[in-house]
Design a protein around this motif. Structure first.
Motif, PDB file in Angstrom:
ATOM      1  N   TYR A  35       0.832  -1.208   0.000  1.00 43.38           N
ATOM      2  CA  TYR A  35       0.000   0.000   0.000  1.00 43.38           C
ATOM      3  C   TYR A  35       0.868   1.260   0.000  1.00 43.38           C
ATOM      4  N   GLY A  36       1.955   1.237   0.805  1.00 40.16           N
ATOM      5  CA  GLY A  36       2.857   2.394   0.879  1.00 40.16           C
ATOM      6  C   GLY A  36       3.473   2.667  -0.487  1.00 40.16           C
ATOM      7  N   ALA A  37       3.972   1.619  -1.140  1.00 35.62           N
ATOM      8  CA  ALA A  37       4.634   1.790  -2.438  1.00 35.62           C
ATOM      9  C   ALA A  37       3.654   2.304  -3.487  1.00 35.62           C
ATOM     10  N   THR A  38       2.412   1.809  -3.454  1.00 31.80           N
ATOM     11  CA  THR A  38       1.426   2.274  -4.440  1.00 31.80           C
ATOM     12  C   THR A  38       1.108   3.746  -4.228  1.00 31.80           C
ATOM     13  N   PHE A  39       0.955   4.142  -2.975  1.00 35.30           N
ATOM     14  CA  PHE A  39       0.661   5.558  -2.700  1.00 35.30           C
ATOM     15  C   PHE A  39       1.805   6.466  -3.154  1.00 35.30           C
ATOM     16  N   ILE A  40       3.052   5.996  -2.947  1.00 36.22           N
ATOM     17  CA  ILE A  40       4.197   6.844  -3.311  1.00 36.22           C
ATOM     18  C   ILE A  40       4.382   6.857  -4.834  1.00 36.22           C
ATOM     19  N   ALA A  41       4.329   5.666  -5.439  1.00 34.09           N
ATOM     20  CA  ALA A  41       4.624   5.582  -6.873  1.00 34.09           C
ATOM     21  C   ALA A  41       3.442   6.034  -7.740  1.00 34.09           C
ATOM     22  N   GLY A  42       2.241   5.790  -7.273  1.00 35.32           N
ATOM     23  CA  GLY A  42       1.035   6.177  -8.032  1.00 35.32           C
ATOM     24  C   GLY A  42       1.035   5.635  -9.453  1.00 35.32           C
ATOM     25  N   PRO A  43       1.219   4.315  -9.638  1.00 34.76           N
ATOM     26  CA  PRO A  43       1.308   3.778 -11.007  1.00 34.76           C
ATOM     27  C   PRO A  43      -0.049   3.797 -11.716  1.00 34.76           C
ATOM     28  N   ASN A  44       0.014   3.846 -13.029  1.00 31.20           N
ATOM     29  CA  ASN A  44      -1.223   3.782 -13.812  1.00 31.20           C
ATOM     30  C   ASN A  44      -1.565   2.330 -14.121  1.00 31.20           C
ATOM     31  N   ILE A  45      -2.850   2.044 -14.185  1.00 34.60           N
ATOM     32  CA  ILE A  45      -3.278   0.684 -14.514  1.00 34.60           C
ATOM     33  C   ILE A  45      -3.213   0.532 -16.032  1.00 34.60           C
ATOM     34  N   VAL A  46      -2.430  -0.471 -16.471  1.00 28.97           N
ATOM     35  CA  VAL A  46      -2.293  -0.651 -17.918  1.00 28.97           C
ATOM     36  C   VAL A  46      -3.309  -1.655 -18.465  1.00 28.97           C
ATOM     37  N   ALA A  47      -3.813  -2.508 -17.599  1.00 33.98           N
ATOM     38  CA  ALA A  47      -4.789  -3.514 -18.042  1.00 33.98           C
ATOM     39  C   ALA A  47      -6.123  -2.826 -18.332  1.00 33.98           C
ATOM     40  N   PRO A  48      -6.921  -3.394 -19.229  1.00 37.80           N
ATOM     41  CA  PRO A  48      -8.222  -2.769 -19.499  1.00 37.80           C
ATOM     42  C   PRO A  48      -9.190  -2.980 -18.338  1.00 37.80           C
ATOM     43  N   MET A  49     -10.177  -2.071 -18.236  1.00 34.72           N
ATOM     44  CA  MET A  49     -11.182  -2.235 -17.182  1.00 34.72           C
ATOM     45  C   MET A  49     -12.019  -3.486 -17.467  1.00 34.72           C
ATOM     46  N   PHE A  50     -12.432  -3.614 -18.730  1.00 33.24           N
ATOM     47  CA  PHE A  50     -13.108  -4.850 -19.160  1.00 33.24           C
ATOM     48  C   PHE A  50     -12.318  -5.386 -20.341  1.00 33.24           C
ATOM     49  N   ASN A  51     -11.834  -6.594 -20.228  1.00 34.54           N
ATOM     50  CA  ASN A  51     -11.004  -7.146 -21.301  1.00 34.54           C
ATOM     51  C   ASN A  51     -11.900  -7.881 -22.302  1.00 34.54           C
ATOM     52  N   SER A  52     -12.142  -7.208 -23.432  1.00 32.90           N
ATOM     53  CA  SER A  52     -13.011  -7.839 -24.437  1.00 32.90           C
ATOM     54  C   SER A  52     -12.199  -8.751 -25.355  1.00 32.90           C
ATOM     55  N   ASP A  53     -10.860  -8.689 -25.208  1.00 32.17           N
ATOM     56  CA  ASP A  53      -9.988  -9.465 -26.093  1.00 32.17           C
ATOM     57  C   ASP A  53      -9.297 -10.575 -25.286  1.00 32.17           C
ATOM     58  N   VAL A  54     -10.112 -11.392 -24.599  1.00 37.13           N
ATOM     59  CA  VAL A  54      -9.511 -12.442 -23.749  1.00 37.13           C
ATOM     60  C   VAL A  54      -8.897 -13.538 -24.620  1.00 37.13           C
ATOM     61  N   PRO A  55      -7.803 -14.177 -24.135  1.00 37.69           N
ATOM     62  CA  PRO A  55      -7.182 -15.247 -24.914  1.00 37.69           C
ATOM     63  C   PRO A  55      -8.156 -16.395 -25.187  1.00 37.69           C
ATOM     64  N   ALA A  56      -7.897 -17.108 -26.270  1.00 39.92           N
ATOM     65  CA  ALA A  56      -8.766 -18.248 -26.616  1.00 39.92           C
ATOM     66  C   ALA A  56      -8.786 -19.248 -25.467  1.00 39.92           C
ATOM     67  N   GLY A  57      -9.956 -19.797 -25.182  1.00 39.93           N
ATOM     68  CA  GLY A  57     -10.066 -20.809 -24.123  1.00 39.93           C
ATOM     69  C   GLY A  57     -10.408 -20.229 -22.762  1.00 39.93           C
ATOM     70  N   THR A  58     -10.466 -18.869 -22.674  1.00 42.54           N
ATOM     71  CA  THR A  58     -10.825 -18.250 -21.386  1.00 42.54           C
ATOM     72  C   THR A  58     -12.333 -18.387 -21.186  1.00 42.54           C
ATOM     73  N   PRO A  59     -12.760 -18.947 -20.051  1.00 40.98           N
ATOM     74  CA  PRO A  59     -14.207 -19.098 -19.838  1.00 40.98           C
ATOM     75  C   PRO A  59     -14.874 -17.746 -19.578  1.00 40.98           C
ATOM     76  N   SER A  60     -16.180 -17.729 -19.629  1.00 43.65           N
ATOM     77  CA  SER A  60     -16.921 -16.492 -19.377  1.00 43.65           C
ATOM     78  C   SER A  60     -16.757 -16.065 -17.907  1.00 43.65           C
TER      79      SER A  60
END
Lengths: 558, 95
Positions: free
Chosen positions: A263-288
């Motif tokens: 938590y401390g490192a996240t507050f200091i570094a403040g990284p951006n989330i690179v993953a999508p909020m909803f991943n519509s391009d899931v790899p083949a074979g990923t269940p719903s």
């Protein structure tokens, strides 16, 4: 989105959940009574039943329920995007896990500290109790098999963590001797133990340990799984003061240090989330994600295992009934915080979306490795440590959580085998060493039966989640029937119960198709057993509630 | 007005309180395991003390004989724990 905002939203939601929703549940649903004499007082025996300060009790309730599962589950589930995982963890903690864990504590303390197993027999009947015992045995079996595979994977992928992970056993052994034989106070051994553990991280960084590519025809993962089971077998036979107790303790301290770091490192570094909020391009074979999300993240949202801890030990030590809100509900909040940290690491710790997609190239490919790699970048950016050192720290954290759970799981499983020996009159099974071998053989069969080299054991993760949710469903069912008998509103418990049972049963059907398609016959068998148990639980829950409703109607008519 | 204790005293008290809490945190999850281990040790000791009375030759009987009256109080619980419904001793009928 910036990860700091996500953390602030989660903490604000958890705080609101605790202050408002848990208060409502405490006052209106469980109706906590400050004058109620808890079993810790009425049955005080100095062993199981001991009134305990609520902060200390929260500490060991939280450390008992927190393990590697709230890290692994969310780090797999972000494959559907961080949005669904985050919403399920936050809402699941507030409306499901908090009510479930708090309720298990309340139900047990109101019934002389009986375990959920015994309460199931009393409230739902002996058939439900048998199902309960079977579900627990399967859960222990899967815990040991899955966590051995998780640790082996970490040891292979992060060889710098080998020395600190095994060195932690040495630290625990020394603390055990100091406390038990030399009666040393705990403060300094704790401080020095944690310092030595982190010093070993630097030693490991300088001396990485890599196993030979092939030893007696076994790959490194297979070799580590075997060594881990040999270690767990020995640890489960040793007196608890030698290793298990100090190892649990060090792990508990490490949990708080780890949470502060993340938590401390996240507050200091403040990284951006690179993953999508909803991943519509899931790899083949990923269940719903519906229904699989709700079983992939069990611990961290809602987990049946918590009910075992709440009714097994915590309910016997709660000093005042009003403390149950803090211990039970806030214990679930602590676990939710760990799961949020895992989501942040697995989505905000990568340089770009392409990097993230490279890790999440197939379902179950992310998991704990993504947590370590992503988390290491965040810790490094926030605290100025090297990425390698940060990765080793997080690997040690995840491996120790999994290791202590495995130690305890194998010991409990040995007791189950010994009990089977008592019931069936098979003398050999009563022997501790033979019972340990039988428990180990079952775990090995599952770890290796699920895939070559043991690594395929991770395939059982969703099945492990389903079994865990099934257990939570049973506990919620017991609480619902108790509330009906007390003429209290049941909707706040019944909605999570129905949701969990429906999602678990649909997920089991989907998994069954997938296992049959892959020809994993061991998993097909296990799946069928769990599916049968889930259907029986749903039936028992329905019947118990119908009986209660009829009884209420009859009384009203009279 | 009551005087505040000196800083050193307060620090020592704080350390002692933290150490106590840590001790409780350390011991509580394993109280049952320790109690069981202690019970098993005591059961073995009872067997040793009563072995001669139960027909098992014991070279140490001369030294343990005087402990018999002290342990009679716990004998009933012990034989029940051992799975013996009624007292196995001819001269001592506890139940």
């Amino acid at each position: 989105m910036n990860a700091t905002i996500l953390i602030i939203i989660a903490l604000a939601a958890f705080a609101a959940g605790y202050y408002f929703y848990s208060r409502f549940i405490a006052e209106r649903i469980y109706a906590l009574d400050p004058n109620f004499k808890t079993p810790a007082h009425t049955m005080r025996d100095g062993v199981d039943y001991v009134p305990t300060d609520k902060f200390v009790l929260w500490g060991h309730h939280f450390t008992s329920v927190a393990g590697a599962a709230p890290i692994v589950g969310p780090a797999i589930a972000v494959i559907w995007g961080w949005g669904p995982a985050f919403v399920w963890v936050v809402l699941g903690t507030i409306f499901f896990a908090g009510v479930h864990d708090f309720g298990a504590l309340w139900a047990s303390a109101r019934n002389r500290g009986l375990s959920i197993g015994a309460l199931t027999a009393n409230v739902l009947g002996p058939r439900a109790r048998n199902i309960f015992m079977m579900v627990i045995f399967l859960l222990l079996l899967m815990v040991n098999a899955v966590f051995a595979v998780v640790i082996a994977g970490l040891l292979v992928n992060f060889p710098t963590a080998v020395i600190p992970i095994w060195g932690a056993i040495g630290v625990a052994l020394v603390i055990g001797q100091l406390i038990y034989r030399h009666k040393v106070g705990l403060l300094w051994p704790s401080v020095i133990g944690v310092i030595v553990l982190y010093a070993l991280v630097f030693v490991g960084q300088a001396v990485p340990i890599v196993l030979p590519e092939s030893f007696l025809g076994m790959a490194p993962t297979t070799q580590w799984i075997l060594y881990l089971f040999i270690y767990a077998g020995i640890a489960s036979i040793l007196p608890v003061w030698v290793l298990l107790q100090p190892r649990d303790y060090i792990n508990g301290l490490q949990l708080f240090v780890g949470l502060l770091l993340l938590y401390g490192a996240t507050f200091i570094a403040g990284p951006n989330i690179v993953a999508p909020m909803f991943n519509s391009d899931v790899p083949a074979g990923t269940p719903s994600f519906i229904p699989l999300l709700f079983v992939t993240i069990a611990c961290g949202a809602v987990s049946g295992f918590h009910g075992l801890v709440a009714s097994g030990t915590s309910s016997k030590q709660v000093d005042k009934e009003t403390d149950e809100r803090f211990v039970g509900y806030f214990g679930a909040v602590g676990e939710g915080m760990l799961a949020v940290a895992a989501i942040i690491c697995a989505t905000a710790g990568f340089a770009s979306l392409e990097d993230w997609q490279g890790i999440y190239s197939q379902f179950s490919a992310g998991g704990v490795n993504a947590f370590v790699e992503g988390g290491a970048n965040i810790v490094s950016a926030g605290l100025g440590l090297g990425v390698g050192i940060s990765a080793t720290i997080l690997t040690v954290m995840a491996a120790l959580f999994a290791g202590t759970t495995m130690d305890t799981g194998l010991r409990l499983q040995r007791y189950v085998v010994q009990e089977v020996g008592e019931i069936t009159g098979i003398g050999a099974l009563k022997n501790g060493t033979i019972a340990t071998f039988v428990a180990l053989a079952c775990c090995l069969a599952l770890a290796f039966g699920a895939g070559t080299g043991g690594a395929g054991g991770m395939l059982i993760w969703p099945l492990f989640g389903t079994t865990n949710q099934l257990l939570a469903g049973l506990t919620l069912c017991v609480i619902t029937v108790m509330l009906m008998r007390l003429r209290r509103p049941v909707i706040y418990v019944a909605v999570p119960l129905v949701f969990l049972l429906v999602m678990s049963i649909i997920a089991l059907f989907i998994q069954l198709g997938s296992f049959i398609g892959n020809g994993d016959w061991l998993l097909v068998t296990l799946n069928l057993v769990v599916l049968a148990a889930a259907l029986i639980v749903a039936f028992e829950a329905f019947m118990a509630m119908r009986r209660e409703r009829e009884a209420i109607a009859t009384q009203a008519a009279e | 007005m009551a005087q505040k204790p000196p800083l050193a005293g307060r620090t020592a008290a704080l350390f002692a309180a933290v150490s106590d809490r840590l001790g409780e945190f350390y011991a509580a999850p394993y109280r049952r395991a320790f109690a069981k281990a202690k019970q098993e040790e005591e059961d073995l000791f009872m067997l040793l003390i009563f072995s001669e009375s139960l027909g098992v030759p014991n070279p140490a009987t001369f030294y343990t004989l005087e402990l018999l009256p002290t342990l009679y109080e716990d004998f009933h619980d012990w034989h029940r724990r051992m799975g013996i419904e009624r007292s196995p001793l001819d001269g001592f009928r506890c139940c």
